[in-house]
Design a protein around this motif. Sequence first.
Motif, PDB file in Angstrom:
ATOM      1  N   ARG A  61      38.323  40.830  91.178  1.00  0.00           N
ATOM      2  CA  ARG A  61      38.680  39.425  90.979  1.00  0.00           C
ATOM      3  C   ARG A  61      39.087  39.122  89.542  1.00  0.00           C
ATOM      4  NH1 ARG A  61      33.698  38.699  94.541  1.00  0.00           N
ATOM      5  NH2 ARG A  61      34.580  38.471  96.634  1.00  0.00           N
ATOM      6  N   LEU A  62      38.148  39.222  88.594  1.00  0.00           N
ATOM      7  CA  LEU A  62      38.504  38.979  87.207  1.00  0.00           C
ATOM      8  C   LEU A  62      39.463  40.047  86.667  1.00  0.00           C
ATOM      9  CD1 LEU A  62      38.287  37.284  84.694  1.00  0.00           C
ATOM     10  CD2 LEU A  62      36.100  38.384  84.163  1.00  0.00           C
ATOM     11  N   PRO A  63      39.295  41.340  87.031  1.00  0.00           N
ATOM     12  CA  PRO A  63      40.295  42.319  86.595  1.00  0.00           C
ATOM     13  C   PRO A  63      41.713  41.973  87.024  1.00  0.00           C
ATOM     14  CG  PRO A  63      38.320  43.461  87.295  1.00  0.00           C
ATOM     15  CD  PRO A  63      38.129  42.007  87.640  1.00  0.00           C
ATOM     16  N   TRP A  64      41.881  41.404  88.216  1.00  0.00           N
ATOM     17  CA  TRP A  64      43.235  41.042  88.647  1.00  0.00           C
ATOM     18  C   TRP A  64      43.811  39.962  87.745  1.00  0.00           C
ATOM     19  CZ3 TRP A  64      45.902  36.678  90.160  1.00  0.00           C
ATOM     20  CH2 TRP A  64      47.195  36.909  90.630  1.00  0.00           C
ATOM     21  N   TRP A  65      43.038  38.932  87.454  1.00  0.00           N
ATOM     22  CA  TRP A  65      43.543  37.866  86.589  1.00  0.00           C
ATOM     23  C   TRP A  65      43.868  38.403  85.199  1.00  0.00           C
ATOM     24  CZ3 TRP A  65      45.769  33.661  87.871  1.00  0.00           C
ATOM     25  CH2 TRP A  65      45.387  32.950  89.015  1.00  0.00           C
ATOM     26  N   VAL A  73      52.883  32.298  84.908  1.00  0.00           N
ATOM     27  CA  VAL A  73      51.770  32.686  85.778  1.00  0.00           C
ATOM     28  C   VAL A  73      51.370  31.495  86.631  1.00  0.00           C
ATOM     29  CG1 VAL A  73      49.362  33.432  85.851  1.00  0.00           C
ATOM     30  CG2 VAL A  73      50.907  34.393  84.132  1.00  0.00           C
ATOM     31  N   LEU A  74      51.313  31.694  87.937  1.00  0.00           N
ATOM     32  CA  LEU A  74      50.842  30.648  88.835  1.00  0.00           C
ATOM     33  C   LEU A  74      49.365  30.386  88.573  1.00  0.00           C
ATOM     34  CD1 LEU A  74      51.176  28.735  91.255  1.00  0.00           C
ATOM     35  CD2 LEU A  74      50.651  30.689  92.743  1.00  0.00           C
ATOM     36  N   MET A  76      41.345  35.167  98.089  1.00  0.00           N
ATOM     37  CA  MET A  76      41.883  36.508  98.268  1.00  0.00           C
ATOM     38  C   MET A  76      43.184  36.693  97.491  1.00  0.00           C
ATOM     39  SD  MET A  76      39.589  38.019  99.933  1.00  0.00           S
ATOM     40  CE  MET A  76      40.456  39.558 100.172  1.00  0.00           C
ATOM     41  N   ASP A  77      44.193  35.852  97.747  1.00  0.00           N
ATOM     42  CA  ASP A  77      45.452  35.963  97.013  1.00  0.00           C
ATOM     43  C   ASP A  77      45.298  35.491  95.570  1.00  0.00           C
ATOM     44  OD1 ASP A  77      46.791  36.945  99.243  1.00  0.00           O
ATOM     45  OD2 ASP A  77      47.416  34.961  99.915  1.00  0.00           O
ATOM     46  N   LEU A  78      44.516  34.462  95.387  1.00  0.00           N
ATOM     47  CA  LEU A  78      44.222  33.941  94.048  1.00  0.00           C
ATOM     48  C   LEU A  78      42.714  34.030  93.849  1.00  0.00           C
ATOM     49  CD1 LEU A  78      46.621  30.854  93.968  1.00  0.00           C
ATOM     50  CD2 LEU A  78      46.871  32.996  92.678  1.00  0.00           C
ATOM     51  N   PRO A  79      42.238  35.171  93.359  1.00  0.00           N
ATOM     52  CA  PRO A  79      40.793  35.417  93.277  1.00  0.00           C
ATOM     53  C   PRO A  79      40.060  34.346  92.477  1.00  0.00           C
ATOM     54  CG  PRO A  79      42.037  37.404  92.795  1.00  0.00           C
ATOM     55  CD  PRO A  79      43.025  36.294  92.847  1.00  0.00           C
ATOM     56  N   LEU A 100      47.626  38.187  94.333  1.00  0.00           N
ATOM     57  CA  LEU A 100      48.915  37.696  94.814  1.00  0.00           C
ATOM     58  C   LEU A 100      50.017  38.689  94.448  1.00  0.00           C
ATOM     59  CD1 LEU A 100      50.169  35.080  96.080  1.00  0.00           C
ATOM     60  CD2 LEU A 100      50.550  34.292  93.731  1.00  0.00           C
ATOM     61  N   SER A 101      50.936  38.908  95.354  1.00  0.00           N
ATOM     62  CA  SER A 101      52.057  39.807  95.054  1.00  0.00           C
ATOM     63  C   SER A 101      53.021  39.119  94.092  1.00  0.00           C
ATOM     64  CB  SER A 101      52.788  40.198  96.333  1.00  0.00           C
ATOM     65  OG  SER A 101      53.527  39.097  96.834  1.00  0.00           O
TER      66      SER A 101
END
Length: 327
Positions: free
Chosen positions: A162-166, A176-177, A255-258, A316-317
């Motif tokens: 989650r945080l790693p993705w952001w 960035v959305l 999920m798409d936006l953790p 998110l892709s």
Amino acid sequence: MRLLILGGTEFVGRAVAEAALARGWQVTVFHRGRHEAPAGAVTLLGDRTAPDGLAALAGGEWDAVVDTWSAAPSVVLAAARLLADRAGQYAYISSRSVYEQPTPAGLDEDGPLVTGASPEAGQTDYAQDKLGGELAAEAVFGDRALLVRAGLILGPWENIGRLPWWLSRIARGGPVLAPGPRDNPLQYIDARDLAEWTLDALRQGLGGPYNLVSPTGHTTMGELLDTCVRVTGSDAELRWTAPEPILAAGIQPWMDLPIWLPPGELHDFLHAGDVSKALASGLRCRPVAETVADTWSWLTSVGEAPQRPDRPAVGLSPEQEAKLLAG
């Protein structure tokens, strides 16, 4: 203190092991051998799901056990029974998912729980598995069972993504959305704060259930993402977007936006729980800036965040993000 950790090499279990070692405790970690244990810990190898998989635990005595298992409750029951006469306390790392939904904001530990859970069950769904794990620990250890009902867990060694993705997304820069509202409150627990509180609770002899997450509004979505921009040194431009167009585009919260949930019932459950009991017993939560900075430092050191095989990847892709931002 002599501590046995069932797990101890990944994320929460590793945080507990490292915190206990830093206190000078004697730490034993029981795991499959897929990951290296923290330096200084005694290692016992075994697979809890295999026949005779607990053989390495046949001897030894410990003051306390910490169990991070997330699947079949019967696995917790088997370990607890084996250790019943050789361990003083049993801390089971559970989840606030054990509460029946819909769940109102401000729910404390006396809230209604999901139905159908059993300590002898095989793996079913996450909520029933976690409650079944609690029931298994209590069935054997009674009031010596500490039930740590964690909320969203962040911090170094995170293997959910989650945080790693952001951090990774913001580090790439550009538009960035950013899902709004910007002041949307977040409630989470740094794995290291969870570890310190759990060890303190075991030392104090606490038992029973505790909601373990930061106070409501410990941070906001805006502060979290602003901090990600700052610690990564990125030129990212946060494009704050209301929930309605995000949801209309078929983008899935969480999920798409953790981490993100739009205001509403599910947000109130995950980000507005009552943690007064844990706070009164000594829970302390570090600032979000420290959690984000330390996670980024760890992430850059490993290159790529680990991913638990039993959890779906999040994020998110680029194509979905670009499409919504362009619209």
